[in-house]
Design an enzyme around this catalytic site. Structure first.
Site, short mmCIF file in Angstrom:
data_model
loop_
_atom_site.label_atom_id
_atom_site.label_comp_id
_atom_site.label_asym_id
_atom_site.label_seq_id
_atom_site.Cartn_x
_atom_site.Cartn_y
_atom_site.Cartn_z
N ARG A 211 121.97 -0.37 84.65
CA ARG A 211 122.54 0.48 83.59
C ARG A 211 123.22 -0.43 82.58
NH1 ARG A 211 122.89 4.11 80.34
NH2 ARG A 211 123.42 6.28 80.73
N LYS A 212 123.70 0.16 81.47
CA LYS A 212 124.39 -0.64 80.47
C LYS A 212 125.67 -1.22 81.05
CE LYS A 212 127.04 3.10 78.27
NZ LYS A 212 127.31 3.80 77.01
N GLY B 36 129.83 13.72 70.47
CA GLY B 36 128.87 14.82 70.34
C GLY B 36 128.31 15.33 71.64
N ARG C 140 120.99 -1.27 66.56
CA ARG C 140 122.32 -1.78 66.90
C ARG C 140 122.27 -3.30 66.92
NH1 ARG C 140 122.73 0.56 71.66
NH2 ARG C 140 123.83 2.41 70.96
N CYS D 252 130.27 8.53 73.68
CA CYS D 252 130.31 7.32 72.85
C CYS D 252 131.57 7.30 71.99
CB CYS D 252 129.06 7.25 71.96
SG CYS D 252 127.52 7.05 72.88
N GLY D 253 132.12 8.47 71.72
CA GLY D 253 133.37 8.55 70.95
C GLY D 253 134.61 8.32 71.79
#
Length: 566
Positions: A226-227, A484, A112, A489-490
């Site tokens: 965390r992110k 998924g 990424r 993430c979607g």
């Protein structure tokens, strides 16, 4: 090793561009009444990390009950690995020597990038194409929901050489995954939009420079619990989706000064999803980076590192209360001060979100931008080379990525538009005028490449949408998102209709791929998250369900009835 000293680029400011915004103010937002701080024991406010040789590590007294990623970070700080040339040594290891559980798919990796504001160049695009081409069927690239590129198929021994190539074209993958700040998102029409509030590119660039210490690595904020996501809002359209970011800068004036009100805490996770809330804070342009640093340091110092499902920043805000969290941010500001929010919000809350696909005039006379639909964001090496050629031949060698996984070619001379629209790539692959249900279609990588995904998403999203379009006609775009797995993430919760992968059983009791279906996500000024409409639907049964939803909730008309009324 001493802490890094980072020199940032100066930020070009123009007060004249802000004075005209006052006439667009919709309605002044009432001043927020500060919420009382929650009762928190003094010991809870002790920082859990400390600096050691330039890196921030967890104190021994706080090492009980850590989640697995935290234990890994204690063994070997990932930033230290990068900054002290550990990547070279890591690339020499075999896959058998690396714990590849859900890290690599078939021994291959995703890389990424940092691509602030989604702005990239033809040279960068060609280089990425050259990287994925060598991996054959395993090599491809995705436009992501964070306005970014991901390249796929990478094998570990190639990584050092790829990193050198990225640097040569002005790119970096540094601090783009795990517990780091993700790509700073901005208005994809920044600087070219006749209706923009502010050009977000200088701010997203500054944020990226701070986050990565100008691509050298910033250990001050690499060890987060965390992110963490950040965006800068530049238009009334809210293309940047501020409500799902940990920090969102919302343009607002105060006493004749331009700056930003702040939203904090928006996030998605498998167990909980929350919209960002006001911090009751306004910063001038001079404090864009200091307040980002202060918020990140508060999160770094005090955030939870136990249950991985309770480590995003909103959990800390819940624990301290918004005013308690704000106080911790104030403590970390350079002058120990943070102004209260402004009532002079510049975002027009009645604005109708515009479609950027197709041809649109820029603020620069004689130029237009052309929005291209990239089906579920997937591109191959030849596609990337072709896009780079179009950007050079018809524009200024620039491409813009969007959070809906599409691409914009800016700065096209109007005299060249006709020729551009006749290009085979726009006719065959990346249409400026896609079918109406394809316009808002988004899909994560799915289990083709992602070890965490439960179902295949990209090909299935296209197939289901194509079948649905043959059965019903809709009068307006309907945003359909696929993810998924519960990591979402979607971003299915912001979609009109969302599909979250799961395993379920069909009518015969056989275990099959399925989806939890979400309904009602809203974006824009009246944003809110969608909710589960129906759980555990076998994928083979999704088409009739989507048709039913479109007819009953979105005014769709069955094709046979539409044809019979002619």
């Amino acid at each position: 090793m001493s802490s890094l000293s980072v020199r940032f680029l100066s930020l070009p400011l123009s007060s004249s561009s802000f004075s005209s915004q006052k006439s667009r103010l919709h309605a002044a937002t009432p001043a927020l009444v500060p919420a009382p701080s929650l009762e928190v024991e003094a010991g809870r406010l002790e920082p859990r990390v400390e600096e050691r040789e330039g890196y921030w590590v967890l104190k021994e007294k706080f090492r009980e009950g850590l989640n697995p990623p935290e234990k890994v970070k204690l063994e070997k700080d990932p930033m230290k690995l990068f900054m002290e040339n550990g990547i070279e040594e890591l690339a020499k290891l075999s896959m058998e020597e690396i714990d590849n559980d859900k890290i690599a798919k078939n021994g291959r990796f995703m890389m990424r990038l940092k691509l602030p504001n989604g702005v990239t160049t033809s040279a960068q695009t060609r280089y990425l194409a050259s990287v994925i081409r060598k991996y054959g069927k395993d090599g491809c690239a995705d436009v992501t929901t964070r306005q970014n590129w991901q390249i796929r198929g990478v094998v570990l021994p190639d990584v050092p050489e790829i990193l050198k190539g990225l640097a040569e074209v002005g790119l970096t993958s540094l601090q783009s995954g795990m517990d780091n700040v993700r790509n700073p998102v901005g208005n994809p029409l920044a600087g070219i939009d006749p209706h923009e509030i502010v050009d977000t590119r200088p701010y997203t660039n500054l944020l990226s420079q701070f986050i990565t210490a100008n691509s050298w690595g910033n250990p001050i904020i690499t060890n987060l619990p965390r992110k963490w996501n950040v965006c800068v809002i530049g238009s009334h359209d809210l293309y940047e989706h501020p409500h799902i970011n940990d920090l969102a800068y919302m343009p607002a004036t105060k006493d004749g000064r331009f700056g930003f009100n702040l939203l904090v805490g928006g996030f998605f996770s498998p167990k909980r999803c929350e919209e960002a809330i006001p911090l009751d804070a306004w910063v001038s342009t001079d404090d864009v980076i200091p307040v980002c640093k202060a918020i990140l340091e508060a999160f770094r110092d005090l955030g939870n590192r136990g249950n991985r499902q309770k480590t995003r920043m909103m959990w800390l805000i819940d624990e301290l209360g918004i005013e308690g969290f704000r106080s911790e941010v104030v403590k970390r500001m350079p002058r120990k001060n943070l102004e209260r929010a402004s009532s002079e919000d510049l975002v027009d809350k009645q604005w109708e979100r515009r479609d950027y696909l197709g041809v649109h005039p820029q603020k620069q006379e004689g130029l237009s931008y052309v929005g291209l639909h990239i089906p579920v964001g997937r591109v191959q090496a030849d596609d990337m080379d072709a896009l780079a050629r179009l950007a050079d031949e018809y524009g200024t060698g620039e491409l813009r990525l969007t959070v809906e996984q599409n691409i914009i070619i800016p700065n096209v001379e109007n005299s060249k538009l006709e020729a551009l629209l006749k290009e085979p790539l726009l006719k065959d692959r990346f249409s400026p005028e896609p079918p109406i249900l394809m316009k808002g279609l988004v899909a994560c990588t799915g289990n083709q490449f992602c070890g965490q995904a439960i179902i295949e998403t990209k090909a299935r999203a296209l197939k289901v949408t194509e079948e649905v379009e043959r059965l019903v006609a809709v009068a307006r775009p309907v945003r359909m998102h696929w993810t998924g797995c519960p990591n979402t993430c979607g971003q299915v919760q912001v979609a009109d209709i969302g599909f979250m992968g799961c395993m379920t059983r069909d009518e015969n009791g056989k275990v099959v791929e399925g989806a939890d279906v979400f309904l009602g996500g809203q974006i824009g000024s009246d944003s809110h998250l969608g909710e589960v409409y129906k759980k555990s639907v076998p994928c083979k049964d999704l088409v009739p369900l989507v048709v039913d939803i479109l007819v009953n909730h979105f005014g769709a008309v069955p094709r046979e009835r539409e044809e019979g009324e002619e």
